[in-house]
Design an enzyme around this catalytic site. Structure first.
Site, mmCIF file in Angstrom:
data_model
loop_
_atom_site.group_PDB
_atom_site.id
_atom_site.type_symbol
_atom_site.label_atom_id
_atom_site.label_comp_id
_atom_site.label_asym_id
_atom_site.label_seq_id
_atom_site.Cartn_x
_atom_site.Cartn_y
_atom_site.Cartn_z
ATOM 1 N N GLN A 168 24.304 -3.299 42.061
ATOM 2 C CA GLN A 168 22.497 -2.561 42.369
ATOM 3 C C GLN A 168 21.851 -1.246 41.311
ATOM 4 O O GLN A 168 21.029 -1.640 40.501
ATOM 5 C CB GLN A 168 22.546 -1.895 43.609
ATOM 6 N N THR A 197 3.936 9.022 13.470
ATOM 7 C CA THR A 197 4.987 9.619 13.958
ATOM 8 C C THR A 197 4.274 8.893 15.343
ATOM 9 O O THR A 197 2.747 9.447 15.882
ATOM 10 C CB THR A 197 5.449 10.499 13.705
ATOM 11 N N GLY A 256 3.677 3.913 10.611
ATOM 12 C CA GLY A 256 2.524 4.065 10.925
ATOM 13 C C GLY A 256 1.993 5.126 11.722
ATOM 14 O O GLY A 256 0.601 5.375 12.449
ATOM 15 N N GLU A 260 4.319 9.770 0.982
ATOM 16 C CA GLU A 260 5.138 10.933 -0.211
ATOM 17 C C GLU A 260 6.254 11.831 0.345
ATOM 18 O O GLU A 260 6.898 11.703 1.552
ATOM 19 C CB GLU A 260 4.170 12.189 -0.886
ATOM 20 N N GLY A 306 6.722 14.329 0.427
ATOM 21 C CA GLY A 306 6.270 15.665 1.164
ATOM 22 C C GLY A 306 5.485 15.108 2.388
ATOM 23 O O GLY A 306 4.687 16.721 3.074
ATOM 24 N N GLU A 323 -3.732 -1.527 12.145
ATOM 25 C CA GLU A 323 -2.105 -1.755 11.412
ATOM 26 C C GLU A 323 -1.612 -1.044 12.933
ATOM 27 O O GLU A 323 -0.162 -1.366 13.154
ATOM 28 C CB GLU A 323 -1.743 -0.712 10.853
ATOM 29 N N THR A 377 7.245 -0.272 1.651
ATOM 30 C CA THR A 377 7.678 -1.432 2.016
ATOM 31 C C THR A 377 6.832 -1.744 0.732
ATOM 32 O O THR A 377 5.438 -2.677 0.587
ATOM 33 C CB THR A 377 7.256 -1.763 3.678
ATOM 34 N N ILE A 437 0.961 -0.751 -0.331
ATOM 35 C CA ILE A 437 0.122 -0.318 0.000
ATOM 36 C C ILE A 437 0.846 1.094 0.344
ATOM 37 O O ILE A 437 2.097 0.957 0.967
ATOM 38 C CB ILE A 437 -0.965 -0.343 1.044
#
Length: 379
Positions: A279, A365, A363, A128, A130, A242, A159, A124
């Site tokens: 520790q 930011t 997905g 873009e 920009g 998603e 992807t 998908i």
């Protein structure tokens, strides 16, 4: 705490998935990273095993299994076995729903069997050059030309961009043609469809990520998903799953990082004693273990909510940003405990650390995720 999310059927499925990935995927990780993509023959093998498109109907070769918990099992085992590439989550969790929910009977007959048997790779194209998280700002356009549409524009960070046979292109529709946004399925080899360079990334090197260009690509009306003008609504509806998928991966990754860190802290010695006995390290790992447990309970509850059709966009956004921030924290702590060895490629933590960084970006930011949650509070 004991998980109660899964039934015996899911756990039997998990055993099968893990065995398959260990045998068919893990031995090829280095080769796939070097090549910059996962071999398509593996994808066909995975499909034959029933790991691709199982939510599709039996008539189209699937199992008719829409229980998202099976998706969760695959996503978790991909993380735990160290399988590289994002093909399973991208296909099953992110892109496939568009082909199952928005297609006509003719479109489903034409496309879905090939997706299920692994012969058609899908992608998908939203981002873009920009425009990233702000989908309303996309400039790729689709204008009418008789009964067809002409798609023009550029997409990036896609992807499966190099290998995809079917690309869902999100495009703005000019006002004279109805306005809004549309989803247009562009097929490999169409005139005007050009694949750009493979993008060299910091991490997730086995997953091909590319630029795509569209120069008046003619898309038949038979290749339009849903109703033209409602594309943004469709995208927003699918973004919750998603983002939940990313959260599932993030928690599994954080759990695995904690396990690696604990093992190393018990074995590695400094000044004559295990580094976990100091520790500062013990407290750090105690806090991390508690956060990871909280995340596990939280995400399992989100999964249950999603399966019941009750997960809101704000819930999914909150899950995505909180767990991916934790994932990076966990892997950063794990790398730090390893000292110089953590920065060496031959150590598992090095790859996992660089691979997880993008989770806070794609997905949507994490800054945008916080904005979504903030607006849900009436702010």
């Amino acid at each position: 705490m004991r998980r109660d999310l899964f039934d015996d059927e899911h756990e039997h499925f998990r055993d099968m998935v893990r065995a398959f990935l260990i045998k068919e995927a893990v031995p090829h990780s280095d080769a796939w990273e070097s090549a910059g993509l996962v071999d398509r023959e593996f994808w066909r093998t995975a499909a034959a095993q029933g790991l691709v498109g199982f939510a599709a109907s039996e008539a189209h070769g699937g199992a008719g299994q829409a229980d998202f918990r099976f998706n969760v099992v695959i996503d978790e085992e991909v993380v735990r076995t160290g399988t590289v590439g994002d093909g399973f989550s991208l296909t099953n969790d992110i892109v496939l729903p568009y082909f199952l929910e928005l297609t006509t009977a003719e479109q489903a007959d034409r496309w879905v069997p090939g997706i299920v048997d692994g012969s058609k790779v899908i992608a998908i194209a939203m981002s873009e050059p920009g425009t990233g998280s702000d989908l309303r700002a996309m400039t790729t356009t689709a204008r009418r030309d008789g009964d067809d549409w002409l798609v023009t524009g550029a997409k990036t960070f896609i992807t499966n961009g190099l290998q995809a046979d079917l690309v869902i292109v999100c495009a703005r529709i000019p006002e004279p043609d109805g306005g809004g946004f549309g989803l247009f399925v562009v097929e490999a080899g169409q005139d005007g469809f050009e694949r750009g360079r493979k993008l060299e990334k910091i991490g997730r090197r086995a997953q091909d990520t590319a630029e795509l260009f569209f120069h008046d690509v003619r898309v038949r009306s038979a290749n339009v998903l849903g109703e033209p003008g409602k594309g943004l609504r469709y995208m927003m509806a699918n973004l919750s799953q998603e983002r939940l998928s990313m959260a599932v991966t993030a928690v599994a990754s954080a759990e695995h990082a904690l396990a690696i860190a604990l093992d190393y802290a018990k074995e590695r010695k400094a000044f004559g004693q295990p580094i976990g006995s100091f520790q500062a390290n013990r407290f750090t790992l105690a806090e991390l273990a508690t956060k990871v447990q909280i995340a596990r309970i939280y995400i399992d509850r989100c999964i249950q909510s999603h399966c019941a059709g009750e997960l809101s966009a704000a819930d999914a956004a909150g899950a995505k940003f909180w767990t991916t921030e934790l994932e990076f924290e966990a892997l950063d702590i794990c790398l730090q405990l390893h000292g110089g060895y953590g920065y060496i490629e031959e150590y598992e933590v090095a790859r996992r650390w660089r691979d997880c960084r993008v989770q806070r970006i794609y997905g949507g930011t994490n800054e945008i995720m916080r904005e979504i949650v903030g607006r849900s509070l009436g702010l």
